[in-house]
Design a protein around this motif. Structure first.
Motif, PDB file in Angstrom:
ATOM      1  N   THR A 239       0.635  -1.170   0.063  1.00 54.71           N
ATOM      2  CA  THR A 239      -0.035   0.015   0.055  1.00 54.71           C
ATOM      3  C   THR A 239       0.869   1.023   0.062  1.00 54.71           C
ATOM      4  OG1 THR A 239      -0.327  -0.274   2.551  1.00 54.71           O
ATOM      5  CG2 THR A 239      -2.120  -1.022   1.045  1.00 54.71           C
ATOM      6  N   ALA A 240       1.807   1.258   0.728  1.00 53.84           N
ATOM      7  CA  ALA A 240       2.857   2.373   0.619  1.00 53.84           C
ATOM      8  C   ALA A 240       3.518   2.487  -0.641  1.00 53.84           C
ATOM      9  CB  ALA A 240       3.974   2.231   1.622  1.00 53.84           C
ATOM     10  N   MET A 241       3.637   1.642  -1.671  1.00 54.21           N
ATOM     11  CA  MET A 241       4.023   1.573  -2.679  1.00 54.21           C
ATOM     12  C   MET A 241       3.023   2.023  -3.825  1.00 54.21           C
ATOM     13  SD  MET A 241       7.254   1.030  -3.629  1.00 54.21           S
ATOM     14  CE  MET A 241       8.853   0.385  -2.818  1.00 54.21           C
ATOM     15  N   ALA A 242       1.690   1.614  -3.486  1.00 54.10           N
ATOM     16  CA  ALA A 242       0.479   2.180  -4.129  1.00 54.10           C
ATOM     17  C   ALA A 242       0.555   3.513  -3.835  1.00 54.10           C
ATOM     18  CB  ALA A 242      -0.501   1.416  -3.818  1.00 54.10           C
ATOM     19  N   SER A 243       0.759   4.118  -2.981  1.00 52.36           N
ATOM     20  CA  SER A 243       0.588   5.629  -2.437  1.00 52.36           C
ATOM     21  C   SER A 243       1.391   6.252  -3.432  1.00 52.36           C
ATOM     22  CB  SER A 243       0.972   5.874  -1.126  1.00 52.36           C
ATOM     23  OG  SER A 243       0.783   7.017  -0.800  1.00 52.36           O
ATOM     24  N   ASN A 244       2.891   5.845  -3.422  1.00 51.42           N
ATOM     25  CA  ASN A 244       3.980   6.288  -4.116  1.00 51.42           C
ATOM     26  C   ASN A 244       3.408   6.308  -5.973  1.00 51.42           C
ATOM     27  OD1 ASN A 244       5.731   6.632  -2.210  1.00 51.42           O
ATOM     28  ND2 ASN A 244       6.852   4.442  -2.491  1.00 51.42           N
ATOM     29  N   VAL A 245       2.780   5.281  -6.090  1.00 50.15           N
ATOM     30  CA  VAL A 245       2.331   5.369  -7.697  1.00 50.15           C
ATOM     31  C   VAL A 245       1.154   6.381  -7.867  1.00 50.15           C
ATOM     32  CG1 VAL A 245       1.005   4.008  -9.376  1.00 50.15           C
ATOM     33  CG2 VAL A 245       2.692   2.854  -7.821  1.00 50.15           C
ATOM     34  N   ALA A 246       0.399   6.685  -6.803  1.00 49.81           N
ATOM     35  CA  ALA A 246      -0.791   7.409  -6.900  1.00 49.81           C
ATOM     36  C   ALA A 246      -0.296   8.759  -6.971  1.00 49.81           C
ATOM     37  CB  ALA A 246      -1.878   7.179  -5.711  1.00 49.81           C
ATOM     38  N   PHE A 247       0.689   9.221  -6.096  1.00 48.71           N
ATOM     39  CA  PHE A 247       0.881  10.532  -6.035  1.00 48.71           C
ATOM     40  C   PHE A 247       2.051  10.935  -6.969  1.00 48.71           C
ATOM     41  CE2 PHE A 247       0.018  10.138  -1.261  1.00 48.71           C
ATOM     42  CZ  PHE A 247      -0.895  11.089  -1.445  1.00 48.71           C
ATOM     43  N   ALA A 248       2.626   9.912  -7.737  1.00 52.82           N
ATOM     44  CA  ALA A 248       3.502   9.998  -8.643  1.00 52.82           C
ATOM     45  C   ALA A 248       2.702  10.443  -9.876  1.00 52.82           C
ATOM     46  CB  ALA A 248       4.505   9.031  -9.177  1.00 52.82           C
TER      47      ALA A 248
END
Length: 403
Positions: A239-248
């Motif tokens: 989920t932290a990586m998914a957050s990175n994808v979403a914010f990028a």
């Protein structure tokens, strides 16, 4: 919990500081309209017009802005207060949000409420209030900050950005729910990797070799820290990586959308407010659908753990306000310092969040985990410096071509 709840009394002080900042800016000069190029710390690009420093905004000419003198004690104190409040409320939000999630096992509803409370906070500032001659250009009633003017086309352009904001915030909440605050923040340092990837894949924008080289310590540090994390969680990592994808993706979509012809110009703070509201509206039905049925049972289970209903409600409200405020303060800090200084300060802030959360929650850590986290954070710092240097060179070339 009680000591954390008492900190909510600082909200009034920060609200006053935030509003005073807007009022002071409005009284000093007519703020140029800004089309958001990047949604976070890279919102404003510096350029030079003649011999005066200025900010150059997409879709418009360079607007000269007075830069505070380094010898001015007042400006120095103002910057110190803004950065202190930015650090304080980001740290406070991270700690209290984790505390709430330990009691209330409803991350969907919690993320939804945070965006909704932040939206309400802004709406209240748009409501006309008695001015008593302090602002409003002689009007008897005026809002603390004017509401932006939006068209249906604007809302359509901002909808994908808002969706990424909602997804990124939800994923960040899940990362803290299933893992520690420190581990979630270490993994989130990998966001520049996805920013570079999407810039190349979607915008065909490529950076110099030194910028890409700084991604190596970020990837290595995150991987090493994850491998040595004593409270490792695959869900937290994912989920932290998914957050990175979403914010990028949010950064990329914002750049494409606001660069379109006919885009309405708004200040970065107003744009964040509108996107926050749209994201809240998108998240509300989904959160209610996922956790609405069991909300009463989860709430009762939370109260059975020893926290009172009044305390829990106050903490939830406070996290919503502080989440919005520390983002607002980030914009204000960017307005008083150079973007590279802001990027360095943001890196230091992340270190503070990681360290203080480890001490506050007494999370067990290993030397290898600390080393991996340090490598990743240093990589982010080097990335910010390399990117800033590349932008400075590009700005210099543009300025020389205009002469």
């Amino acid at each position: 919990a009680v000591s954390a709840m008492r900190a909510s009394s600082l909200l009034a002080f920060v609200a006053a500081a935030t509003c005073c900042g807007h009022l002071q800016a409005a009284a000093a000069y007519k703020r140029p309209h800004v089309a958001l190029d990047r949604p976070r710390s890279e919102l404003v690009s510096r350029s030079v017009v003649g011999s005066r420093p200025c900010h150059r905004f997409r879709g418009g000419k360079g607007a000269a802005v007075a830069v505070p003198s380094g010898s001015s004690l007042l400006n120095t104190l103002k910057a110190g207060v803004l950065f202190g409040l930015w650090y304080l409320f980001n740290i406070w939000y991270s700690l209290v949000a984790k505390m709430v999630l330990q009691w209330w096992k409803s991350p969907w509803l919690f993320a939804m409420l945070q965006l909704s409370i932040g939206s309400l906070w802004v709406v209240l500032q748009w409501v006309p209030l008695p001015t008593f001659g302090l602002w409003g250009s002689g009007k008897r009633f005026a809002p603390l900050r004017p509401a932006p003017s939006l068209t249906r086309a604007d809302l359509c352009r901002l909808a994908p950005i808002a969706a990424c904001l909602a997804a990124g915030h939800l994923a960040s909440t899940f990362a803290m729910f299933y893992g520690t605050v420190a581990f979630a923040n270490v993994v989130k340092t990998a966001e520049p990797i996805f920013t570079c990837f999407f810039s190349a894949a979607l915008l065909r924008q490529f950076f110099s070799l030194p910028v890409y080289a700084t991604l190596l310590p970020i990837m290595g540090g995150v991987a090493y820290a994850s491998a040595k994390e004593l409270q490792f969680s695959w869900i937290s990592l994912g989920t932290a990586m998914a957050s990175n994808v979403a914010f990028a993706l949010r950064a990329i979509l914002a750049k494409v959308s606001m660069g379109a012809t006919g885009s309405s110009a708004m200040s970065p703070a107003d744009l964040f407010a509108v996107v926050n509201m749209l994201g809240s509206a998108m998240l509300i039905p989904v959160a209610l659908l996922v956790e609405g049925r069991g909300a009463a049972d989860n709430w009762a289970s939370s109260l059975a753990k020893g926290v009172s209903q009044t305390q829990l409600v106050k903490l939830i409200v406070a996290t919503g306000v502080t989440y919005y405020l520390y983002n607002e303060l980030a914009f204000m800090c960017l307005g008083v310092v150079h973007p590279i200084t802001h990027a360095v300060a943001n890196t230091i802030k992340r270190v503070a969040v990681i360290a203080i959360s480890i001490l506050y929650f007494n999370n067990p850590v290993t030397r290898e985990g600390i080393l991996g986290s340090a490598i990743a954070v240093v990589g982010v710092l080097l990335y910010s410096l390399a990117l800033g240097q590349e932008k400075a060179k590009a700005t210099t070339k543009v300025a020389q071509a205009q002469k």
